[in-house]
Design an enzyme around this catalytic site. Structure first.
Site, short mmCIF file in Angstrom:
data_model
loop_
_atom_site.label_atom_id
_atom_site.label_comp_id
_atom_site.label_asym_id
_atom_site.label_seq_id
_atom_site.Cartn_x
_atom_site.Cartn_y
_atom_site.Cartn_z
N TYR A 190 1.07 -0.85 0.11
CA TYR A 190 0.41 -0.03 0.24
C TYR A 190 0.44 1.47 -0.19
O TYR A 190 0.44 2.98 -0.57
CB TYR A 190 -0.74 -0.33 1.51
CG TYR A 190 -0.07 -0.23 2.55
CD1 TYR A 190 0.45 1.48 2.90
CD2 TYR A 190 0.37 -1.25 2.79
CE1 TYR A 190 1.13 1.26 3.97
CE2 TYR A 190 1.06 -1.65 4.06
CZ TYR A 190 1.38 0.44 4.88
OH TYR A 190 2.40 0.15 6.18
N GLY A 191 2.16 1.46 0.76
CA GLY A 191 3.02 2.14 -0.04
C GLY A 191 4.02 2.69 -1.02
O GLY A 191 3.86 2.20 -1.76
N THR A 192 5.08 2.10 -0.49
CA THR A 192 6.43 3.21 -1.71
C THR A 192 6.59 1.43 -2.39
O THR A 192 7.28 2.22 -2.96
CB THR A 192 7.96 3.20 -0.34
OG1 THR A 192 8.49 2.05 0.57
CG2 THR A 192 7.38 4.26 -0.42
N LEU A 193 6.05 0.83 -2.59
CA LEU A 193 6.46 -0.49 -2.99
C LEU A 193 5.70 -0.50 -4.43
O LEU A 193 5.30 -1.89 -5.02
CB LEU A 193 6.08 -1.82 -1.99
CG LEU A 193 7.36 -2.59 -1.24
CD1 LEU A 193 7.05 -2.97 -0.34
CD2 LEU A 193 9.05 -2.43 -1.98
N GLU A 223 11.89 -4.08 4.93
CA GLU A 223 11.32 -3.49 6.19
C GLU A 223 11.20 -3.42 7.31
O GLU A 223 10.25 -2.96 8.63
CB GLU A 223 9.69 -4.27 5.64
CG GLU A 223 9.12 -3.98 4.14
CD GLU A 223 9.13 -1.89 3.71
OE1 GLU A 223 9.13 -2.05 4.54
OE2 GLU A 223 9.15 -2.15 2.41
#
Ligand code: PCA
Length: 174
Positions: free
Chosen positions: A27-30, A102
């Site tokens: 849901y983020g920087t990936l 992470e």
């Protein structure tokens, strides 16, 4: 005697070891187009196959926090918004890489989450159908500061969004 003879199945297993694949919701920087997406594409990290876009069945607070403006899905179900992201099928090597990248379990904990499939590309067998619910792992956290609960919440993370909280890459951190 019979037991010592390799079976056809045994030979098959040696020649084609089964690869364990795991569903991960990012849901983020990936995500595609985000600062760490290239790590999902880097085959030296392992394999990641995009399956579909999805959103969380429960609401969660997705905040941007810390001096590096890192996105965190706080493990507080019922508070926040239905968070949008992408589901990937990853092999063990990629899973290990992502756990390391992470800082799991110190910064994030990898927990299971229920997702509703929003959109998928292709008809790949085994890809969850639009509208169905499926389970995947997610990097969420319970190790957050109380004040983070007062921060603006997002339903979809964009490092380059008009919130202006520019993500600081690992390489750029001091
Ligand atoms: N990386 C993981 C968790 C938050 C982040 O930036 C992700 O994209 O899901």
């Amino acid at each position: 005697m019979r037991k010592l003879l390799p079976t056809t199945l045994g030979i098959f297993r040696v020649l084609f070891p089964t690869v364990q694949m795991t569903y991960i919701f990012v849901y983020g920087t990936l995500k595609k187009g985000q600062p760490n997406y290239y790590r999902m594409l880097d085959i030296t990290n392992g394999k990641a196959e995009f399956l579909c876009y999805a959103r969380t069945v429960e609401k969660y607070p997705l905040v941007i926090a810390g001096k590096y403006n890192i996105p965190f899905l706080l493990n507080v179900p019922g508070k926040g918004q239905h968070v949008r992201g992408e589901i990937y099928s990853v092999d063990d090597q990629m899973l290990k890489f992502l756990d390391w990248f992470e800082s799991c379990p110190q910064m994030y904990q990898r927990t299971r989450i229920l997702l509703e499939v929003e959109h998928r590309i292709g008809e790949g067998e085994g890809t969850p159908k639009v509208g169905s619910t499926t389970e995947a792992f997610v990097y969420s956290t319970t190790t957050y500061e109380a004040e983070w609960l007062q921060k603006p919440i997002f339903d979809s993370y964009d490092a380059y969004g008009d919130h202006g909280l520019c993500y600081v890459t690992r390489e750029a951190r001091e």
